[in-house]
Structures are given as C-alpha cells and as structure tokens.
Design an enzyme around this catalytic site. Structure first.
Site, PDB file in Angstrom:
ATOM      1  N   PRO A  93       0.826  -1.222   0.000  1.00  0.00           N
ATOM      2  CA  PRO A  93       0.000   0.000   0.000  1.00  0.00           C
ATOM      3  C   PRO A  93       0.853   1.262   0.000  1.00  0.00           C
ATOM      4  CG  PRO A  93       0.084  -0.952   2.197  1.00  0.00           C
ATOM      5  CD  PRO A  93       0.819  -1.900   1.307  1.00  0.00           C
ATOM      6  N   GLU A 162       1.774  -8.770 -12.201  1.00  0.00           N
ATOM      7  CA  GLU A 162       0.468  -9.294 -12.586  1.00  0.00           C
ATOM      8  C   GLU A 162      -0.351  -8.199 -13.253  1.00  0.00           C
ATOM      9  OE1 GLU A 162      -0.688 -12.414 -12.668  1.00  0.00           O
ATOM     10  OE2 GLU A 162      -2.192 -11.296 -13.767  1.00  0.00           O
ATOM     11  N   PHE A 163      -1.011  -8.548 -14.351  1.00  0.00           N
ATOM     12  CA  PHE A 163      -1.780  -7.561 -15.116  1.00  0.00           C
ATOM     13  C   PHE A 163      -3.285  -7.792 -15.061  1.00  0.00           C
ATOM     14  CE2 PHE A 163       2.476  -7.616 -17.043  1.00  0.00           C
ATOM     15  CZ  PHE A 163       2.796  -6.264 -16.950  1.00  0.00           C
ATOM     16  N   LYS A 221       5.497  -2.718 -15.262  1.00  0.00           N
ATOM     17  CA  LYS A 221       4.227  -2.812 -14.528  1.00  0.00           C
ATOM     18  C   LYS A 221       3.725  -1.422 -14.140  1.00  0.00           C
ATOM     19  CE  LYS A 221       0.729  -4.025 -12.190  1.00  0.00           C
ATOM     20  NZ  LYS A 221      -0.511  -4.475 -12.806  1.00  0.00           N
ATOM     21  N   LEU A 222       4.620  -0.605 -13.578  1.00  0.00           N
ATOM     22  CA  LEU A 222       4.204   0.754 -13.208  1.00  0.00           C
ATOM     23  C   LEU A 222       3.808   1.534 -14.455  1.00  0.00           C
ATOM     24  CD1 LEU A 222       6.800   1.865 -10.488  1.00  0.00           C
ATOM     25  CD2 LEU A 222       4.529   0.884 -10.175  1.00  0.00           C
ATOM     26  N   ALA A 269     -15.602   7.407 -20.116  1.00  0.00           N
ATOM     27  CA  ALA A 269     -15.568   8.451 -19.090  1.00  0.00           C
ATOM     28  C   ALA A 269     -16.307   7.953 -17.852  1.00  0.00           C
ATOM     29  CB  ALA A 269     -16.216   9.721 -19.627  1.00  0.00           C
ATOM     30  N   CYS A 277      -5.084   0.075  -7.051  1.00  0.00           N
ATOM     31  CA  CYS A 277      -3.759   0.176  -7.673  1.00  0.00           C
ATOM     32  C   CYS A 277      -3.459   1.428  -8.476  1.00  0.00           C
ATOM     33  CB  CYS A 277      -3.509  -1.059  -8.515  1.00  0.00           C
ATOM     34  SG  CYS A 277      -3.288  -2.497  -7.448  1.00  0.00           S
ATOM     35  N   ARG A 444     -21.641   6.884 -14.678  1.00  0.00           N
ATOM     36  CA  ARG A 444     -21.029   5.800 -15.436  1.00  0.00           C
ATOM     37  C   ARG A 444     -21.490   5.753 -16.881  1.00  0.00           C
ATOM     38  NH1 ARG A 444     -16.563   3.264 -13.519  1.00  0.00           N
ATOM     39  NH2 ARG A 444     -16.609   3.186 -11.261  1.00  0.00           N
TER      40      ARG A 444
HETATM   41  P1  NAD Z   1      -4.445  -7.952  -0.701  1.00  0.00           P
HETATM   42  O1  NAD Z   1      -4.341  -6.990   0.411  1.00  0.00           O
HETATM   43  O2  NAD Z   1      -5.774  -8.401  -1.185  1.00  0.00           O
HETATM   44  O3  NAD Z   1      -3.645  -9.288  -0.311  1.00  0.00           O
HETATM   45  C1  NAD Z   1      -2.387  -9.316   0.291  1.00  0.00           C
HETATM   46  C2  NAD Z   1      -2.368 -10.425   1.349  1.00  0.00           C
HETATM   47  O4  NAD Z   1      -1.021 -10.603   1.814  1.00  0.00           O
HETATM   48  C3  NAD Z   1      -3.196 -10.132   2.589  1.00  0.00           C
HETATM   49  O5  NAD Z   1      -4.178 -11.151   2.753  1.00  0.00           O
HETATM   50  C4  NAD Z   1      -2.184 -10.127   3.755  1.00  0.00           C
HETATM   51  O6  NAD Z   1      -2.699 -10.695   4.948  1.00  0.00           O
HETATM   52  C5  NAD Z   1      -1.087 -10.990   3.171  1.00  0.00           C
HETATM   53  N1  NAD Z   1       0.232 -10.770   3.797  1.00  0.00           N
HETATM   54  C6  NAD Z   1       0.861  -9.587   4.042  1.00  0.00           C
HETATM   55  N2  NAD Z   1       2.080  -9.814   4.568  1.00  0.00           N
HETATM   56  C7  NAD Z   1       2.233 -11.146   4.672  1.00  0.00           C
HETATM   57  C8  NAD Z   1       3.284 -12.001   5.134  1.00  0.00           C
HETATM   58  N3  NAD Z   1       4.451 -11.475   5.566  1.00  0.00           N
HETATM   59  N4  NAD Z   1       3.102 -13.331   5.111  1.00  0.00           N
HETATM   60  C9  NAD Z   1       1.939 -13.860   4.640  1.00  0.00           C
HETATM   61  N5  NAD Z   1       0.918 -13.111   4.184  1.00  0.00           N
HETATM   62  C10 NAD Z   1       1.053 -11.767   4.187  1.00  0.00           C
HETATM   63  O7  NAD Z   1      -3.604  -7.324  -1.904  1.00  0.00           O
HETATM   64  P2  NAD Z   1      -3.795  -7.619  -3.485  1.00  0.00           P
HETATM   65  O8  NAD Z   1      -4.884  -6.779  -4.040  1.00  0.00           O
HETATM   66  O9  NAD Z   1      -3.805  -9.093  -3.702  1.00  0.00           O
HETATM   67  O10 NAD Z   1      -2.440  -7.001  -4.046  1.00  0.00           O
HETATM   68  C11 NAD Z   1      -1.197  -7.642  -3.836  1.00  0.00           C
HETATM   69  C12 NAD Z   1      -0.148  -6.994  -4.722  1.00  0.00           C
HETATM   70  O11 NAD Z   1      -0.487  -7.202  -6.099  1.00  0.00           O
HETATM   71  C13 NAD Z   1      -0.025  -5.481  -4.580  1.00  0.00           C
HETATM   72  O12 NAD Z   1       1.340  -5.144  -4.725  1.00  0.00           O
HETATM   73  C14 NAD Z   1      -0.812  -4.936  -5.738  1.00  0.00           C
HETATM   74  O13 NAD Z   1      -0.314  -3.689  -6.165  1.00  0.00           O
HETATM   75  C15 NAD Z   1      -0.559  -5.961  -6.804  1.00  0.00           C
HETATM   76  N6  NAD Z   1      -1.614  -6.063  -7.835  1.00  0.00           N
HETATM   77  C16 NAD Z   1      -2.937  -6.030  -7.495  1.00  0.00           C
HETATM   78  C17 NAD Z   1      -3.931  -6.203  -8.464  1.00  0.00           C
HETATM   79  C18 NAD Z   1      -5.396  -6.170  -8.107  1.00  0.00           C
HETATM   80  O14 NAD Z   1      -6.214  -6.197  -9.015  1.00  0.00           O
HETATM   81  N7  NAD Z   1      -5.793  -6.123  -6.853  1.00  0.00           N
HETATM   82  C19 NAD Z   1      -3.566  -6.447  -9.785  1.00  0.00           C
HETATM   83  C20 NAD Z   1      -2.206  -6.499 -10.111  1.00  0.00           C
HETATM   84  C21 NAD Z   1      -1.245  -6.311  -9.114  1.00  0.00           C
HETATM   85  C1  UGA Z   2      -6.110  -2.345 -13.205  1.00  0.00           C
HETATM   86  C2  UGA Z   2      -5.497  -2.741 -14.555  1.00  0.00           C
HETATM   87  O1  UGA Z   2      -6.514  -2.755 -15.548  1.00  0.00           O
HETATM   88  C3  UGA Z   2      -4.853  -4.120 -14.474  1.00  0.00           C
HETATM   89  O2  UGA Z   2      -4.210  -4.426 -15.694  1.00  0.00           O
HETATM   90  C4  UGA Z   2      -3.842  -4.118 -13.337  1.00  0.00           C
HETATM   91  O3  UGA Z   2      -3.274  -5.406 -13.181  1.00  0.00           O
HETATM   92  C5  UGA Z   2      -4.507  -3.715 -12.049  1.00  0.00           C
HETATM   93  O4  UGA Z   2      -5.113  -2.408 -12.207  1.00  0.00           O
HETATM   94  C6  UGA Z   2      -3.581  -3.597 -10.900  1.00  0.00           C
HETATM   95  O5  UGA Z   2      -2.388  -3.446 -11.072  1.00  0.00           O
HETATM   96  O6  UGA Z   2      -4.132  -3.622  -9.801  1.00  0.00           O
HETATM   97  P1  UGA Z   2      -8.386  -2.907 -11.915  1.00  0.00           P
HETATM   98  O7  UGA Z   2      -8.022  -1.720 -11.085  1.00  0.00           O
HETATM   99  O8  UGA Z   2      -8.731  -4.164 -11.230  1.00  0.00           O
HETATM  100  O9  UGA Z   2      -7.167  -3.257 -12.920  1.00  0.00           O
HETATM  101  O10 UGA Z   2      -9.620  -2.541 -12.861  1.00  0.00           O
HETATM  102  P2  UGA Z   2      -9.768  -1.636 -14.174  1.00  0.00           P
HETATM  103  O11 UGA Z   2     -10.672  -2.348 -15.091  1.00  0.00           O
HETATM  104  O12 UGA Z   2      -8.472  -1.210 -14.714  1.00  0.00           O
HETATM  105  O13 UGA Z   2     -10.555  -0.373 -13.629  1.00  0.00           O
HETATM  106  C7  UGA Z   2      -9.937   0.577 -12.775  1.00  0.00           C
HETATM  107  C8  UGA Z   2     -10.859   1.761 -12.570  1.00  0.00           C
HETATM  108  O14 UGA Z   2     -10.950   2.527 -13.770  1.00  0.00           O
HETATM  109  C9  UGA Z   2     -12.306   1.365 -12.222  1.00  0.00           C
HETATM  110  O15 UGA Z   2     -12.811   2.246 -11.257  1.00  0.00           O
HETATM  111  C10 UGA Z   2     -13.024   1.517 -13.547  1.00  0.00           C
HETATM  112  O16 UGA Z   2     -14.382   1.756 -13.388  1.00  0.00           O
HETATM  113  C11 UGA Z   2     -12.300   2.707 -14.134  1.00  0.00           C
HETATM  114  N1  UGA Z   2     -12.384   2.776 -15.620  1.00  0.00           N
HETATM  115  C12 UGA Z   2     -11.850   1.778 -16.376  1.00  0.00           C
HETATM  116  C13 UGA Z   2     -12.977   3.874 -16.233  1.00  0.00           C
HETATM  117  O17 UGA Z   2     -13.458   4.791 -15.551  1.00  0.00           O
HETATM  118  N2  UGA Z   2     -13.024   3.938 -17.588  1.00  0.00           N
HETATM  119  C14 UGA Z   2     -12.502   2.955 -18.385  1.00  0.00           C
HETATM  120  O18 UGA Z   2     -12.576   3.092 -19.623  1.00  0.00           O
HETATM  121  C15 UGA Z   2     -11.903   1.856 -17.753  1.00  0.00           C
END
Ligand code: NAD
Ligand code: UGA
Length: 466
Positions: A93, A162-163, A221-222, A269, A277, A444
């Site tokens: 975070p 992860e994407f 990724k960023l 929009a 993220c 939306r």
């Molecule tokens: P999340 O908070 O849902 O899950 C993370 C989990 O890790 C939690 O359940 C926590 O209890 C556990 N944890 C933390 N420290 C730990 C430890 N030392 N040992 C064991 N467990 C531990 O987070 P998330 O949404 O799954 O995101 C994880 C990462 O992936 C972030 O860096 C995020 O930016 C990235 N990411 C998220 C998404 C998404 O769509 N949510 C997509 C791509 C990448």
């Molecule tokens: C986004 C990326 O799409 C993933 O590729 C990436 O892995 C992920 O972030 C991550 O790193 O966490 P996510 O946030 O789950 O995925 O969902 P999106 O579909 O990207 O939507 C993000 C936000 O943008 C939502 O609030 C959605 O409503 C909004 N959005 C999306 C718009 O307002 N307009 C669009 O055209 C698309």
C-alpha cells in the site's frame, strides 16, 4: 505423497495471490500449489464455500483443485520449506507515515516475507516478485535474502508482475495478453526464468511469455498502470469540455477510438477511476521520479491523479447545483459502492468520496450494491478523513438489500458503479416511488437518458449536455 513435478508457494492470499495461484493449480495438475497468509480468517474463507473475494469463475476453479493440488494454509513456514518456487504476493500500500508518506510504496510486507523465507528455507529457492513494487525492489529483496541465508542456500529473484483486472481476473489469467518475467541476465537468473516460464507454458503460448531484465520488468508494470490510468484521465478531462460545449463524450470516444493507433478500449468516461492500484502505483512512480530528480516527469504523471480528484469534485458540484444548491436532509441514493462492476472490492472506490461529501452536507445517504457487504460499507465510511466515525455513519447512512427500496422516497439516484442490473431496473416504478422532481445522476454513462426523461426524470450524465 504424490510425486509432484514441482511445488509452488504463494505468500499472500489476496486479490492477486488467490486467483493467480488457483489458476496455476488448475492449469498445472503436476504441481502442488500452496497459498499461505498470516490472516487466518482469509485462509478459513478460502477453505469454505464462501470465498473471501468475489470474482466471476473463481469458485469453479477453486472447487476443481482445492485439496487435490491446491492448498490454502496459515502454515507459511511449512509451505516455504517444501517449495521450489515462491511467489511474493503481499500488499504494497501507499505509505501512511514517515519518508515518502502518501506517495511511496510501503514495502514492510515484502521485507517481512523475504526475511521469513531466508529464515526458514533449507534449500535453494526461486523467489518471484508478484506484488507491484518500485523499480529496483528486487535488488533489496536479494540483499535481504542473501544477508540472511544459511548454509549457502541460493535465492534467485524474478520479477513477474500481474496484469489481471478485478472482475475479469479468471478470463485475464486464462488468456493473458502477455506474461512478463524479468531476471538477472546471469546463467542462474536465466535458468530461474526458464523454470517459471515452464509453469506458465502449461497454458500460455510461448510467444506470449516475454522475458527481459529485472528492472525493465518492474518498471513495465508501473508504466502499464500509469498509461491505463492516463487514458481515463484524458477522456475524463475531455468529459468536462463536453459538458461545457454540448459535445457528447461517448461520441467523441467512439470517434477517436476508430483510429487504430488510439483504439477503442479504456476510453469510458466516469466519475473517476478507483481500485487499489492506479492511484497507488502512479504516486509510487511520481515518488520514484522525484527521488531521481526528474521533476518534470513527476509532475506529468501526477496530473493523472489530479484530474481524477477534479472529476469527482466536479460531479459532486453538478449534483448539488442541480438539487437547488442544497442536499441537507435530502435522501440521496447511491447505486453501487464497488470501484467497478463484478467485484465486491471497494478500495479507493469513487462512491466513498461521494458518500463523504453527502455526509458532510448532512444528507441522508441510501446505499445499495449487489456484492459489497454492509460491514465493508460501514468500515470504509468510518475511516478517519471520511467521517467522524461509526456513530456519524450509522446516523447518516442506510444500506439496502435492493435498488428499489434504496430509491424509495429519494430525491436523487446517483449511479456510482456500472453494475449490469442497474440497466435492467424498472425505472417507471422507481420514478413513482421517488420525490419530485426526481433526479438521476449517471456517473457511469450507463443509462439511456432520453428514455428516462420520457418517464419524467431530470437526468445529468457525465460528459453529456444536461
Ligand atoms: P491484498 O491486500 O488483497 O492481499 C495481500 C495479502 O497478503 C493479505 O491477505 C495479507 O494478509 C497478506 N500478507 C501480508 N504480509 C504477509 C506475510 N508477511 N506473510 C503472509 N501473508 C502476508 O492485496 P492484493 O490486491 O492481492 O495485491 C497484492 C499486490 O499485487 C499489490 O502489490 C498490488 O499492487 C498488486 N496487484 C494487485 C492487483 C489487483 O487487481 N488487486 C492487480 C495487479 C497487481
Ligand atoms: C487495473 C489494470 O486494468 C490491471 O491491468 C492491473 O493489473 C490492475 O489495475 C492492478 O495493477 O491492480 P483494476 O483496477 O482491477 O485493474 O480494474 P480496471 O478495469 O483497470 O478499472 C480501474 C478503474 O478505472 C475502475 O474504477 C473503472 O471503473 C475505471 N475505468 C476503467 C474507467 O473509468 N473507464 C474505463 O474506460 C476503464
């Protein structure tokens, strides 16, 4: 025990670790996959019929392989010891205090996972950075792992961002546009890269498995999230111009999207992008630029977040203005609380910001979302900076089990999430139950405004003339 081809451990059973490694398990029946977490409630939920996250298709995947080659456990150490490949999928975070507060990524969980790995491992491991992290984090991970390794155990670190997007995680994972694996360009680094590529090759065509150096992979990724969010801020900035000129943002998006160089996707929009993220990763990128003295680059990307905040405020101002410049004591019904459809996730959801504003104005806020739990809504709105706490929230917020009862007697409906079911509601019935004039604010661009106007509604849509 079965003769597994390999054993995989995933540290962090969240939105990424859970779905990603469940899909690895279903696609690689020859591997044993253990998903571990320090949070026992989360693990218990993964082992129950009521999974801790809602994601279309996830239940079927988990049911097909749970307790066959997929295991959810709090035994972090045991899973580390027996695995060859360890995914680190913990949360990263935005830092809430200290250096870089409000901007930099908090790497505490990454570090503690690495220390744990080094402490308990009794054989060499491939450690995969799955979480989204600042560029060069793999170097810190390696330093921690090597400084704490015992008996000459080797750790090879890979970046494998992860994407997936929430709401479509399973289809995204089954058919990814690409899988990215970064490694050091040493013989050992390349061997580790190959071992991980062999796992993905169970279902992903080899030409979609892209390999590169560690730092490119981390930065990609960023960069991907920054570019995606930038598209939304771009179209949202144009939505303001549309409202001021009489142009229609859906038409503009359609027209520009026909240019194959621009493309039609991700140009919807909205009231603002949410989710755990986009904002976090952009601020992380901005912080990285600032620490590298790239001020202009930092400012450029910061603007994506600035426009996102502006978009929310603009929408709120438009709502209040339409409601005769006051919402005090009015019933405002928020339809949708999740940050997008098909998920129960509310992290950084635009609905939280809107609810905060209406609470500040002493409105009565009615909320309905098909997947978000009451507890989650109350928790989000009780956060410091959103309200003074649960007492205020309970006074001003009422949560409903369906859209019709939430809309009853309301002055206005505000569409916050694009759930399909909101398109299919019987708006004639809703209109009759609402105060008059009855307003709909569509954040939306989900509903057919001209049909609603025929019923009698006053309709205001983002990016469209009133
Ligand atoms: P999340 O908070 O849902 O899950 C993370 C989990 O890790 C939690 O359940 C926590 O209890 C556990 N944890 C933390 N420290 C730990 C430890 N030392 N040992 C064991 N467990 C531990 O987070 P998330 O949404 O799954 O995101 C994880 C990462 O992936 C972030 O860096 C995020 O930016 C990235 N990411 C998220 C998404 C998404 O769509 N949510 C997509 C791509 C990448
Ligand atoms: C986004 C990326 O799409 C993933 O590729 C990436 O892995 C992920 O972030 C991550 O790193 O966490 P996510 O946030 O789950 O995925 O969902 P999106 O579909 O990207 O939507 C993000 C936000 O943008 C939502 O609030 C959605 O409503 C909004 N959005 C999306 C718009 O307002 N307009 C669009 O055209 C698309």
């Amino acid at each position: 025990e079965k003769n597994w081809k390999g054993k995989i451990c995933c540290i962090g059973a969240g939105y990424v670790g859970g779905p990603t490694c469940s899909v690895i398990a279903i696609k690689c029946p020859d591997y044993k996959v253990s998903i571990v977490d320090v949070n026992p409630h989360r693990i218990a939920a993964w082992n129950s019929d009521d999974l801790p996250i809602y994601e279309p298709g996830l239940d079927d995947v988990v049911k097909a392989c749970r307790n066959r080659n997929l295991f959810f456990t709090t035994d972090v150490d045991g899973a580390i010891v027996e695995s060859d490949i360890i995914f680190v999928s913990v949360n990263t975070p935005t830092k809430k205090h200290g250096l870089g507060s409000g901007m930099a990524a908090d790497l505490t969980y990454i570090e503690s996972a690495c220390r744990r790995i080094a402490q308990v491992a009794t054989s060499s491991k491939i450690v995969v950075e799955k979480s989204t992290v600042p560029c060069r984090t793999a170097e810190s991970m390696r330093a921690i792992l090597e400084a704490n390794s015992r008996n000459g155990i080797r750790f090879d670190i890979l970046s494998n961002p992860e994407f997936l997007a929430e709401g479509t995680a399973i289809t995204d994972l089954f058919g990814p546009d690409r899988v990215l694996i970064g490694s050091l360009q040493t013989p050992e680094g390349l061997a580790a890269q190959k071992a991980l590529a062999d796992v993905y090759a169970h279902w992903v065509p080899r030409d979609r498995i892209i390999t590169m150096n560690l730092w490119s992979s981390e930065l990609s990724k960023l960069a991907a999230n920054a570019l995606l969010a930038q598209r939304i801020s771009s179209i949202n900035s144009l939505s303001a111009l549309c409202e001021a000129t009489g142009a229609d943002v859906d038409e503009v998006a359609f027209a520009v999207g026909k240019d194959s160089r621009i493309g039609p996707k991700f140009l919807k929009a909205s009231v603002a992008f949410g989710g755990s993220c986009f904002q976090k990763d952009i601020l992380n990128l901005v912080y990285l630029c600032e620490s590298l003295h790239l001020k202009e680059v930092a400012e450029y990307w910061r603007q994506v977040v600035v426009i996102n905040e502006y978009q929310k405020q603009r929408f709120v101002r438009r709502i209040v203005h339409a409601l005769f410049d006051t919402v005090t004591s009015k019933k405002i019904c928020l339809l949708g609380f999740a940050f997008k459809k098909n998920t129960g996730d509310t992290r950084e959801s635009a609905a939280i910001g809107l609810a905060k504003y209406f609470m500040d104005e002493d409105a009565n806020v009615h909320i309905y979302d098909p997947k978000v739990t009451d507890e989650q809504i109350l928790m989000d709105l009780s956060e410091p900076g959103i309200s003074s706490g649960i007492e205020e929230v309970k006074k001003k917020i009422t949560i409903f089990k369906d859209a019709y009862s939430a809309a009853e007697d309301a002055d206005a409906l505000v569409i916050c999430t694009e759930w399909d079911e909101f398109k299919a509601l019987d708006y004639q019935t809703i209109y009759q139950a609402m105060k008059k004039p009855a307003f709909i604010f569509d954040g939306r661009l989900l509903l057919d405004a001209s049909e609603l106007r025929k019923i009698g509604f006053k309709v205001e849509t983002i990016g469209k003339p009133s």
